[in-house]
Design a protein around this motif. Structure first.
Motif, PDB file in Angstrom:
ATOM      1  N   LYS A 136       0.827  -1.263  -0.102  1.00  0.00           N
ATOM      2  CA  LYS A 136       0.064   0.042   0.021  1.00  0.00           C
ATOM      3  C   LYS A 136       0.819   1.358  -0.097  1.00  0.00           C
ATOM      4  N   ARG A 137       2.191   1.139  -0.266  1.00  0.00           N
ATOM      5  CA  ARG A 137       3.012   2.248  -0.206  1.00  0.00           C
ATOM      6  C   ARG A 137       2.543   3.445  -0.776  1.00  0.00           C
ATOM      7  N   ASP A 138       1.623   3.525  -2.047  1.00  0.00           N
ATOM      8  CA  ASP A 138       1.048   4.600  -2.852  1.00  0.00           C
ATOM      9  C   ASP A 138       0.027   5.279  -2.097  1.00  0.00           C
ATOM     10  N   LEU A 139      -0.625   4.605  -0.888  1.00  0.00           N
ATOM     11  CA  LEU A 139      -1.687   5.237  -0.055  1.00  0.00           C
ATOM     12  C   LEU A 139      -1.033   5.753   1.097  1.00  0.00           C
ATOM     13  N   ILE A 140       0.089   5.700   1.447  1.00  0.00           N
ATOM     14  CA  ILE A 140       0.483   6.045   2.850  1.00  0.00           C
ATOM     15  C   ILE A 140       1.532   7.223   2.892  1.00  0.00           C
ATOM     16  N   ASN A 141       1.105   8.102   3.504  1.00  0.00           N
ATOM     17  CA  ASN A 141       2.125   9.224   3.823  1.00  0.00           C
ATOM     18  C   ASN A 141       3.308   9.229   4.825  1.00  0.00           C
ATOM     19  N   ILE A 142       4.113   9.990   4.565  1.00  0.00           N
ATOM     20  CA  ILE A 142       5.398   9.902   5.737  1.00  0.00           C
ATOM     21  C   ILE A 142       4.837  10.398   6.899  1.00  0.00           C
ATOM     22  N   GLY A 143       5.667   9.941   7.908  1.00  0.00           N
ATOM     23  CA  GLY A 143       5.087  10.337   9.432  1.00  0.00           C
ATOM     24  C   GLY A 143       5.182   9.020  10.174  1.00  0.00           C
ATOM     25  N   THR A 144       4.662   9.273  11.300  1.00  0.00           N
ATOM     26  CA  THR A 144       4.653   8.549  12.583  1.00  0.00           C
ATOM     27  C   THR A 144       3.204   8.301  12.992  1.00  0.00           C
ATOM     28  N   THR A 145       3.143   6.848  13.384  1.00  0.00           N
ATOM     29  CA  THR A 145       1.669   6.283  14.045  1.00  0.00           C
ATOM     30  C   THR A 145       2.124   5.609  15.383  1.00  0.00           C
ATOM     31  N   ARG A 146       1.658   6.258  16.455  1.00  0.00           N
ATOM     32  CA  ARG A 146       1.915   5.715  17.457  1.00  0.00           C
ATOM     33  C   ARG A 146       0.752   4.889  17.991  1.00  0.00           C
ATOM     34  N   VAL A 147       0.875   3.652  18.458  1.00  0.00           N
ATOM     35  CA  VAL A 147      -0.160   2.688  18.892  1.00  0.00           C
ATOM     36  C   VAL A 147       0.090   1.873  20.253  1.00  0.00           C
ATOM     37  N   VAL A 148      -0.828   2.042  20.926  1.00  0.00           N
ATOM     38  CA  VAL A 148      -0.706   1.241  22.152  1.00  0.00           C
ATOM     39  C   VAL A 148      -1.845   0.189  22.345  1.00  0.00           C
ATOM     40  N   PHE A 149      -1.294  -0.830  23.058  1.00  0.00           N
ATOM     41  CA  PHE A 149      -2.134  -2.096  23.395  1.00  0.00           C
ATOM     42  C   PHE A 149      -1.501  -2.745  24.577  1.00  0.00           C
ATOM     43  N   VAL A 150      -2.081  -3.754  25.037  1.00  0.00           N
ATOM     44  CA  VAL A 150      -1.862  -4.915  25.942  1.00  0.00           C
ATOM     45  C   VAL A 150      -1.642  -6.138  25.322  1.00  0.00           C
ATOM     46  N   VAL A 151      -0.683  -6.916  25.813  1.00  0.00           N
ATOM     47  CA  VAL A 151      -0.710  -8.390  25.195  1.00  0.00           C
ATOM     48  C   VAL A 151      -1.085  -9.266  26.439  1.00  0.00           C
ATOM     49  N   ASP A 152      -1.950  -9.842  26.518  1.00  0.00           N
ATOM     50  CA  ASP A 152      -2.319 -10.475  27.858  1.00  0.00           C
ATOM     51  C   ASP A 152      -1.407 -11.845  27.763  1.00  0.00           C
ATOM     52  N   ARG A 153      -1.652 -12.536  29.013  1.00  0.00           N
ATOM     53  CA  ARG A 153      -0.743 -13.986  29.010  1.00  0.00           C
ATOM     54  C   ARG A 153      -0.640 -14.767  27.980  1.00  0.00           C
ATOM     55  N   SER A 154      -1.813 -14.857  27.080  1.00  0.00           N
ATOM     56  CA  SER A 154      -2.069 -15.838  26.283  1.00  0.00           C
ATOM     57  C   SER A 154      -1.441 -15.336  24.914  1.00  0.00           C
ATOM     58  N   GLY A 155      -1.108 -14.034  24.882  1.00  0.00           N
ATOM     59  CA  GLY A 155      -0.509 -13.341  23.348  1.00  0.00           C
ATOM     60  C   GLY A 155      -1.804 -12.612  22.947  1.00  0.00           C
ATOM     61  N   ARG A 156      -2.869 -12.593  23.302  1.00  0.00           N
ATOM     62  CA  ARG A 156      -3.825 -11.787  22.612  1.00  0.00           C
ATOM     63  C   ARG A 156      -3.694 -10.424  22.819  1.00  0.00           C
ATOM     64  N   VAL A 157      -4.020  -9.556  22.076  1.00  0.00           N
ATOM     65  CA  VAL A 157      -4.047  -8.210  21.897  1.00  0.00           C
ATOM     66  C   VAL A 157      -5.378  -7.638  22.524  1.00  0.00           C
TER      67      VAL A 157
ATOM     68  N   LYS B 236      -5.102   0.993  20.345  1.00  0.00           N
ATOM     69  CA  LYS B 236      -5.568   2.371  20.153  1.00  0.00           C
ATOM     70  C   LYS B 236      -4.368   2.982  19.441  1.00  0.00           C
ATOM     71  N   VAL B 237      -4.729   3.833  18.580  1.00  0.00           N
ATOM     72  CA  VAL B 237      -3.741   4.925  17.985  1.00  0.00           C
ATOM     73  C   VAL B 237      -3.889   6.234  19.014  1.00  0.00           C
ATOM     74  N   ILE B 238      -2.527   6.346  19.383  1.00  0.00           N
ATOM     75  CA  ILE B 238      -2.823   7.653  19.969  1.00  0.00           C
ATOM     76  C   ILE B 238      -1.944   8.942  19.509  1.00  0.00           C
ATOM     77  N   GLU B 239      -1.378   8.633  18.282  1.00  0.00           N
ATOM     78  CA  GLU B 239      -0.663   9.580  17.715  1.00  0.00           C
ATOM     79  C   GLU B 239      -0.760   9.311  16.195  1.00  0.00           C
ATOM     80  N   ASN B 240      -0.806  10.309  15.230  1.00  0.00           N
ATOM     81  CA  ASN B 240      -0.748   9.920  14.031  1.00  0.00           C
ATOM     82  C   ASN B 240      -0.169  11.017  13.128  1.00  0.00           C
ATOM     83  N   THR B 241       1.018  11.291  12.657  1.00  0.00           N
ATOM     84  CA  THR B 241       1.170  12.242  11.853  1.00  0.00           C
ATOM     85  C   THR B 241       1.411  12.109  10.429  1.00  0.00           C
ATOM     86  N   ALA B 242       1.137  10.618  10.182  1.00  0.00           N
ATOM     87  CA  ALA B 242       1.145  10.366   8.678  1.00  0.00           C
ATOM     88  C   ALA B 242      -0.421  10.391   8.156  1.00  0.00           C
ATOM     89  N   ASN B 243      -1.360   9.480   7.925  1.00  0.00           N
ATOM     90  CA  ASN B 243      -2.621   9.720   7.350  1.00  0.00           C
ATOM     91  C   ASN B 243      -3.359   8.316   7.925  1.00  0.00           C
TER      92      ASN B 243
END
Length: 115
Positions: free
Chosen positions: A40-61, A65-72
């Motif tokens: 999808k290179r032609d659809l994505i702008n330069i920038g940083t997308t910061r994502v937070v999440f929790v991985v539980d003991r079984s490996g599930r996410v 949440k996206v908490i910051e996005n300077t791209a698109n």
């Protein structure tokens, strides 16, 4: 750790249980992310997308949440999809014993640079 369009993902303290698990996690997410970025290179702008999440003991996410996005929005969607589709292993018992009951809090910045 961080995932970028230049170089490889970085992890601190690979000699520790946390460092080894985070490397496995970032490699799993990063391999999906790099594949999606190539598609999808032609659809994505330069920038940083910061994502937070929790991985539980079984490996599930959880609590992804996206908490910051300077791209698109396309960049944010690729980051979310990369995390959701990554095959994460369960957290090893020696590491799980040192974490809160919810699991491992993750905060990953994904950065796209200009060619």
């Amino acid at each position: 750790g961080r995932i970028t369009s230049r170089g490889i993902s970085s992890v601190n303290a690979l000699g520790t249980p946390l460092g080894r698990y985070m490397k496995t996690l970032l490699d799993a997410v990063g391999s999906r992310w790099y594949a999606f970025i190539d598609q999808k290179r032609d659809l994505i702008n330069i920038g940083t997308t910061r994502v937070v999440f929790v991985v539980d003991r079984s490996g599930r996410v959880n609590n992804l949440k996206v908490i910051e996005n300077t791209a698109n929005e396309a960049s944010a969607n690729v980051c979310i999809q990369s995390i959701q589709e990554a095959q994460l292993p369960p957290i090893p018992d020696d590491l799980a014993a040192t974490l809160p009951a919810e699991g491992l809090d993750m905060d990953i910045p994904f950065t796209i640079f200009a060619n």
